[in-house]
Structure formats: structure tokens, C-alpha cells
Design a protein around this motif. Sequence first.
Motif, PDB file in Angstrom:
ATOM      1  N   ALA A 276       0.772  -1.189  -0.111  1.00  0.00           N
ATOM      2  CA  ALA A 276      -0.378   0.110  -0.017  1.00  0.00           C
ATOM      3  C   ALA A 276       0.824   1.640  -0.339  1.00  0.00           C
ATOM      4  N   GLY A 277       2.278   1.549   0.692  1.00  0.00           N
ATOM      5  CA  GLY A 277       2.487   2.474   1.292  1.00  0.00           C
ATOM      6  C   GLY A 277       3.173   2.540  -0.584  1.00  0.00           C
ATOM      7  N   LEU A 278       3.935   1.861  -1.306  1.00  0.00           N
ATOM      8  CA  LEU A 278       4.389   1.604  -2.179  1.00  0.00           C
ATOM      9  C   LEU A 278       3.919   1.718  -3.542  1.00  0.00           C
ATOM     10  N   ALA A 279       2.196   2.248  -3.414  1.00  0.00           N
ATOM     11  CA  ALA A 279       1.441   1.952  -4.411  1.00  0.00           C
ATOM     12  C   ALA A 279       0.778   3.789  -4.507  1.00  0.00           C
ATOM     13  N   ALA A 280       0.859   4.441  -3.553  1.00  0.00           N
ATOM     14  CA  ALA A 280       0.969   5.562  -2.446  1.00  0.00           C
ATOM     15  C   ALA A 280       1.410   6.447  -3.361  1.00  0.00           C
ATOM     16  N   LEU A 281       3.468   5.950  -2.837  1.00  0.00           N
ATOM     17  CA  LEU A 281       4.539   6.483  -3.738  1.00  0.00           C
ATOM     18  C   LEU A 281       4.224   6.719  -4.933  1.00  0.00           C
ATOM     19  N   TRP A 282       3.599   5.795  -6.294  1.00  0.00           N
ATOM     20  CA  TRP A 282       3.250   5.621  -7.604  1.00  0.00           C
ATOM     21  C   TRP A 282       2.430   6.407  -7.565  1.00  0.00           C
ATOM     22  N   PHE A 283       1.205   6.664  -7.098  1.00  0.00           N
ATOM     23  CA  PHE A 283       0.002   7.614  -6.972  1.00  0.00           C
ATOM     24  C   PHE A 283       0.673   8.659  -7.119  1.00  0.00           C
TER      25      PHE A 283
ATOM     26  N   LEU B 123      -0.951  11.837  -0.825  1.00  0.00           N
ATOM     27  CA  LEU B 123      -0.640  10.567  -1.249  1.00  0.00           C
ATOM     28  C   LEU B 123       0.861  10.604  -0.688  1.00  0.00           C
ATOM     29  N   ALA B 124       2.112  11.247  -0.400  1.00  0.00           N
ATOM     30  CA  ALA B 124       2.866  10.828  -0.279  1.00  0.00           C
ATOM     31  C   ALA B 124       3.406  11.226   0.894  1.00  0.00           C
ATOM     32  N   ALA B 125       1.871  11.635   1.931  1.00  0.00           N
ATOM     33  CA  ALA B 125       2.392  11.473   3.132  1.00  0.00           C
ATOM     34  C   ALA B 125       1.756  10.076   3.406  1.00  0.00           C
ATOM     35  N   LEU B 126       0.534   9.767   2.805  1.00  0.00           N
ATOM     36  CA  LEU B 126       0.388   8.388   3.035  1.00  0.00           C
ATOM     37  C   LEU B 126       1.163   6.720   3.547  1.00  0.00           C
ATOM     38  N   SER B 127       1.598   7.812   2.072  1.00  0.00           N
ATOM     39  CA  SER B 127       3.452   6.921   2.127  1.00  0.00           C
ATOM     40  C   SER B 127       4.130   6.431   3.548  1.00  0.00           C
TER      41      SER B 127
ATOM     42  N   TRP C 122      11.839  13.081   2.864  1.00  0.00           N
ATOM     43  CA  TRP C 122      12.168  14.468   1.643  1.00  0.00           C
ATOM     44  C   TRP C 122      11.474  14.610   1.088  1.00  0.00           C
ATOM     45  N   VAL C 123      11.085  13.948   0.415  1.00  0.00           N
ATOM     46  CA  VAL C 123       9.848  13.857  -0.899  1.00  0.00           C
ATOM     47  C   VAL C 123       8.166  14.164  -0.311  1.00  0.00           C
ATOM     48  N   THR C 124       8.071  14.072   0.960  1.00  0.00           N
ATOM     49  CA  THR C 124       6.841  14.462   1.380  1.00  0.00           C
ATOM     50  C   THR C 124       6.856  15.458   1.707  1.00  0.00           C
ATOM     51  N   VAL C 125       7.374  15.921   2.646  1.00  0.00           N
ATOM     52  CA  VAL C 125       7.948  17.391   2.864  1.00  0.00           C
ATOM     53  C   VAL C 125       7.889  18.092   1.535  1.00  0.00           C
ATOM     54  N   LEU C 126       8.450  18.364   0.262  1.00  0.00           N
ATOM     55  CA  LEU C 126       7.946  18.409  -0.800  1.00  0.00           C
ATOM     56  C   LEU C 126       6.891  18.768  -1.092  1.00  0.00           C
ATOM     57  N   ALA C 127       5.711  17.550  -0.677  1.00  0.00           N
ATOM     58  CA  ALA C 127       5.027  17.814  -2.044  1.00  0.00           C
ATOM     59  C   ALA C 127       4.121  17.811  -0.935  1.00  0.00           C
TER      60      ALA C 127
ATOM     61  N   ILE D 285      10.163  19.781  -9.881  1.00  0.00           N
ATOM     62  CA  ILE D 285      11.023  19.064  -8.858  1.00  0.00           C
ATOM     63  C   ILE D 285      10.766  17.613  -8.160  1.00  0.00           C
ATOM     64  N   ALA D 286       9.742  17.909  -8.183  1.00  0.00           N
ATOM     65  CA  ALA D 286       9.213  16.243  -7.106  1.00  0.00           C
ATOM     66  C   ALA D 286       9.398  14.907  -7.528  1.00  0.00           C
ATOM     67  N   LEU D 287       9.052  15.476  -9.235  1.00  0.00           N
ATOM     68  CA  LEU D 287       8.322  14.772 -10.087  1.00  0.00           C
ATOM     69  C   LEU D 287       9.808  13.325 -10.020  1.00  0.00           C
ATOM     70  N   GLY D 288      11.407  14.672 -10.188  1.00  0.00           N
ATOM     71  CA  GLY D 288      12.399  13.516 -10.117  1.00  0.00           C
ATOM     72  C   GLY D 288      12.806  13.067  -8.495  1.00  0.00           C
ATOM     73  N   PHE D 289      12.311  13.924  -7.888  1.00  0.00           N
ATOM     74  CA  PHE D 289      12.996  13.083  -6.910  1.00  0.00           C
ATOM     75  C   PHE D 289      11.964  10.930  -6.842  1.00  0.00           C
ATOM     76  N   TYR D 290      10.626  11.364  -6.673  1.00  0.00           N
ATOM     77  CA  TYR D 290       9.940   9.747  -7.231  1.00  0.00           C
ATOM     78  C   TYR D 290      10.449   9.287  -8.112  1.00  0.00           C
ATOM     79  N   ILE D 291      10.776   9.696  -9.178  1.00  0.00           N
ATOM     80  CA  ILE D 291      11.551   8.944 -10.072  1.00  0.00           C
ATOM     81  C   ILE D 291      12.787   8.458  -9.767  1.00  0.00           C
ATOM     82  N   TYR D 292      13.836   9.089  -8.849  1.00  0.00           N
ATOM     83  CA  TYR D 292      15.007   8.284  -8.343  1.00  0.00           C
ATOM     84  C   TYR D 292      14.661   7.102  -6.806  1.00  0.00           C
TER      85      TYR D 292
END
Length: 642
Positions: A5-12, A49-53, A99-104, A132-139
Motif C-alpha cells: 500500500a505504501g509503494l502504491a501510494a508513492l506511485w500514485f 498521497l506522499a504523506a500516506l506513503s 524529503w519527498v513527503t515534505v516537498l509534496a 522537482i518532486a517528480l525527479g525525486f519520485y523517479i529516483y
Amino acid sequence: MIAEAGLAALWFAAAMALLQFALAALGLRMRQDELSAAVRPVAMVQGGLAALSFALLIVLFLRSDMSVLLVAQNSHSAKPLIYKFAGAWGNHEGSMLLWVTVLALAGAAIALLERKLDRATLTATLGAQAFIALGFYIYMLLASSPFTRLDPAAADGMGLNPLLQDPGLAFHPPTLYFGYVGLSIAFSFAVGAMVTRQVGPAFARAMRPWVLAAWIFLTLGITAGSYWAYYELGWGGWWFWDPSENASLMPWLAATALLHSVNVLAARDGLRAWTLMLAVTAFSMSMLGTFLIRSGLITSVHAFAVDPTRGSFILALMGVYVGGALALFALRVGKVKAGEGFDLVSREGGLVLNNLLLTVLLGIVVIGTFYPLVAEAMGQRLSVGPPFFNKTAGPVALILVAAMAAGPVLRWRRDDPRALLTRLMAPIVAVAMVVVGVLVMAPDTGWMEVAGLGLAAGLAIASFAPVWRRNVLRTPMFTWGMVVAHFGVAVSLAGMAADSAFTVERLVAARYGETYQVGPWRAALRGVAPVRGDNWSAVEGRVIARRVGHDRPILLRPQRRYYSSPPTDTAEAALVTQLDGQLYAVLGGQDAQGRWQLRLWWKPFVTLIWFGGALIALGGALALLGRLLRERRGARRREAAA
């Protein structure tokens, strides 16, 4: 299923970031209000979604789910609950998710709260934040997923680095990350303003609260991290010029310069191009620090990753973000109006000097941090440590403090140098009195320490200049914020200079019952006994200390701890805090004669360093609250008039 579920939230969340960027780009290019209007809700969904992940990752750590690789590598079932919780970000993958959660969440906050920018600039700002967030999600999804399963599950975890098993882990990294990532907002605002060519006071007033909030969190994070290292590492120092420490100092210096520059732009419509450049520089420094910690270039308790591939990915992201912003700046700077002019002797001129000195300090720190790494890559090993930084950055910092003392008494636009000198007479007298007093009472004190103590006294008086001869009850809260922050700098500087000038150290091979003097204290080792904690065992010394002229004994309990998972020895310092300083004790090993190594420090007024840091952050908070309250009152008056 929690990890899935955490991984799915990150993808979404990554999908929402892509959608947010696409909507912003199409809305600006096609000038479609419907597309631009959709950016706000998408940004809020992405933040949720990032906070949920991230929340699900914390749940995995709290449950000690050893079927998740990250938990098995960085936790243990016997670990205290607070370290299970904070351990979620005490590693590379978890910290990147933070990091990416705070960014989102920052992007969601802009979408929810920002009402001062025009729609086009806000849309461009949210588009930049999504990019910016998209790059970190891909990473994360391709190279650093925190939800990778372990099959079969581990019987138990490897544990958390013992040096990180401290309440500071629950406070220090999150506050630093709020500061680091908060600077991405300033970067996005600058990109948005350059895209729409709307660089002016309105843009600065919209960006200022976000910059101020990021600066407050950075200040708190650095202050807390300094005290954590001071009592945890057992070296008796509060700043070591370690590359990982410099990684947080570099963005703080840039953010401080940006904060002063954006105030000039908001209040007097000056320094437009300089403000844009500082916004890009501040975020560049946070990215540079992130690369330094995660590239494997340094070995430190702060350094999470040792895989150069991950560092290269971050370096590539930095090249895309910062390179793109600088290219946009080069294209737009010629069309950015210069703004209002001012004389050299003016408050604007003082703030420009402040910016230049901060930039010089930033350059010194960057060179001192990265030059050894570059030299090593070229086959030459060298070390750049405290002597270099103290001799190069110290004098510049003292000049900066002198400029800070003059800044609040300068007039806007232009000032009379003779009138300025008259207004500075009280601080100048205070500097002279303290310098003479120190030279008379402690003639062997170094010149930098003498200058530091004198300038601290002068700045302490000058910091209250904005409220001289004013009704203090009617003085705006943001003015009090400036007063408190500048006074906090004076307090911290006094603590730094006193610690450097007057610290007394004593290293002894202690026998039971023998008394040793350090400064105004006499200490004796009375015994050493084994003790146990939740996930460690230790030998604990019993040191009885008495201050000269006082009969009341004080018991200190320094420890040598042993952690079995992972196997690590640590020194736990014991401290006695009094108004005029701290007695600091560290227990070492036992020699063949049965003596124990005991290191004692008397550190006069060292606590002023962190008290001043807290005052600086408090001043920032007062300024932020004052600005927000003034804007709210202004909005109510406009509504009433309408």
C-alpha cells in the motif's frame, strides 16, 4: 500488505506530480484557465498521497516488520519505541521518503494557502514544484524504494546506528528537512516569477513567509544538531567543520542572504535580479548538501548512502533543476527591471553588504568542503579542517557582525554618515569597554576571541535600536522578531568566543578517590559499575564534583556503552549545567594499573551558543507571525471597505 500500500501510494503520488506539471505547462502555454485551476487540487492530492506513503513506512517500523528490507537493515525488535519511530528516517531510503513527503506537502500548502500571487505565476510556481518532486519520485521508485520486500523475512533486524539512538533523531532531521525542502518553495517561486516576468514587490511579499519558515526550521535543525553532536560524540566540541555539518550550513547562509534580499524587494522594490539568483542558489546549496551526504564521498554518522550511483542520480537532478533555472535566469534577467535605486550609505546598502559577506562565507565553506574531495579524486590526499575555516571564515564573520550592528540604525534610501556614527556611539562604547576589560583580565586571550566578545556586546545593544524611543506595545511584532533574532546572534557569538577563549581541559588517568581540578571544579572518581539499558550494557563512572567555595557535591555518571546490534562502543558524556557554563566529563578505558581514563572540561558560558540559536529561531517565528497577522488585518480592512 502495508508495504504494498505504501509503494502504491508513492506511485500514485508520482503520477499526480506528473499530472500537476503537465496541467501547469499546458495551462500556461494554451492560456486555459480551466487547466490552471485544476493544478491546485492535484497538488493537494499529491501531498496527501506522499504523506500516506510515509505514514505507512512508520507503521512498518513500529511493527518491526522484518519482511521489509529497510526495516530489517535499520531496526530491531528490542529497540525502544521512540527509535523505532524515528528510525523510519534514520536511513537513506526513509530519509528520502521524508524529503519527498515534505516537498509534496509544501506544494499542497502553496496550493491551499497562497492567495497573493496572480494565477499565472502561481500556476508556474506549482508546476516547478511538481517538476522537482517528480525527479525525486523517479529516483526513489527506480533506485531507492523503501518498501522492498525481504524473502524470507529476517529473524530480527540489524539495529540502528547507536550514535543515532538519541531523542535528537526525532527532532534534528525533520527540522533540517523542513528547512532544506522549504527552500524548494523559494526556488519554485523564483522560477514561476521568471516564467511570467512578474518580479516585483508582490512576488517578494508572497515568497517571504515561505523563505522565513524554511529559515526558521534550518536554524532549529542546525542548533539542535550542534548540541546533539556536542553531548553525544564525547569530543567536547560544538562544531567540527565536518562536511556533513557544512551540508546544512551552506543552505542556511544562502537562505539568510535571501531573507534579507527579499525584504528589500518587498519593502523598497530593490535587488530584483539578486533576489532571484539567491533563491536559485539557496536551493542549489540544499541539493549540493544532499548530494554530499548520499554520494558515498564522505564517511560520517550523517552519511546514509555509500552507493556512488545514487549520488550520481542526485547530481544529475541537481544539474537539471539548477541548470534549467540558471538558463531561464540568463534569458529573463535582461527583462527584469532594476527596481528603485539607493545610496551606498543606506539600509539597502547595508543589506547588500550583508549579502556580499554572507556570499563570501558561503564560498569559503563550499571551497573548504569540496576542495579536499576534488583533490582526492585527482590522486592527492589532503585535509581541510577547523584551522582553515577559523582563519578564513572567522574574520569575515566578525565583519558581518559589525555590519549587523549598523544595519538596524540605517535609514532607507540614504543616510548621513555622521548621523549614523552618532547613532552607533553606544554600541561602539560597549565594544571598547569589553575589549579593554578582557585584555586587562585575560591578556593571553586571542585577538579573534577578544573581538568576538566585544562585537557581541556591541551587537546586543545595537539590536534594540529599532525599538529605541518607540512605544514598545505598538511596535510591530515583525520588528520585535528582527530585534530578538539579532540579539540571538549576539548571544551565540558571546558563547562561541567564551568557549574558545576560556575552556579548560584536563585528561587524567584517574584512581579511585583522587581529586583533580579543572577550572573552578574539583572532581574525584568514586567508582565504576556495570549498568544495563533497553538494548545496551555499559560501565558507568561515579564522579563526585564540587565547585570551589561550595560544599554541595554533584554526581556525574559518564558511561562507556556497548550495543550488540550492531556491535558498537560509544561514550556517553555527563554534564553539569550552571548559569556560567558546563562541567563536561567523559569516561575512557581502564589501563593495566587499574586507572580509568577520565577527560574533564570546564566550558564557560558555552550554553549561550544554543540559547542564542533558539533566540534566532524565535525571532524568525515572531517576524513570520507578525507578517501574517498584518496581512490578515489588511485583508479584513479591504473586505470591509468593499
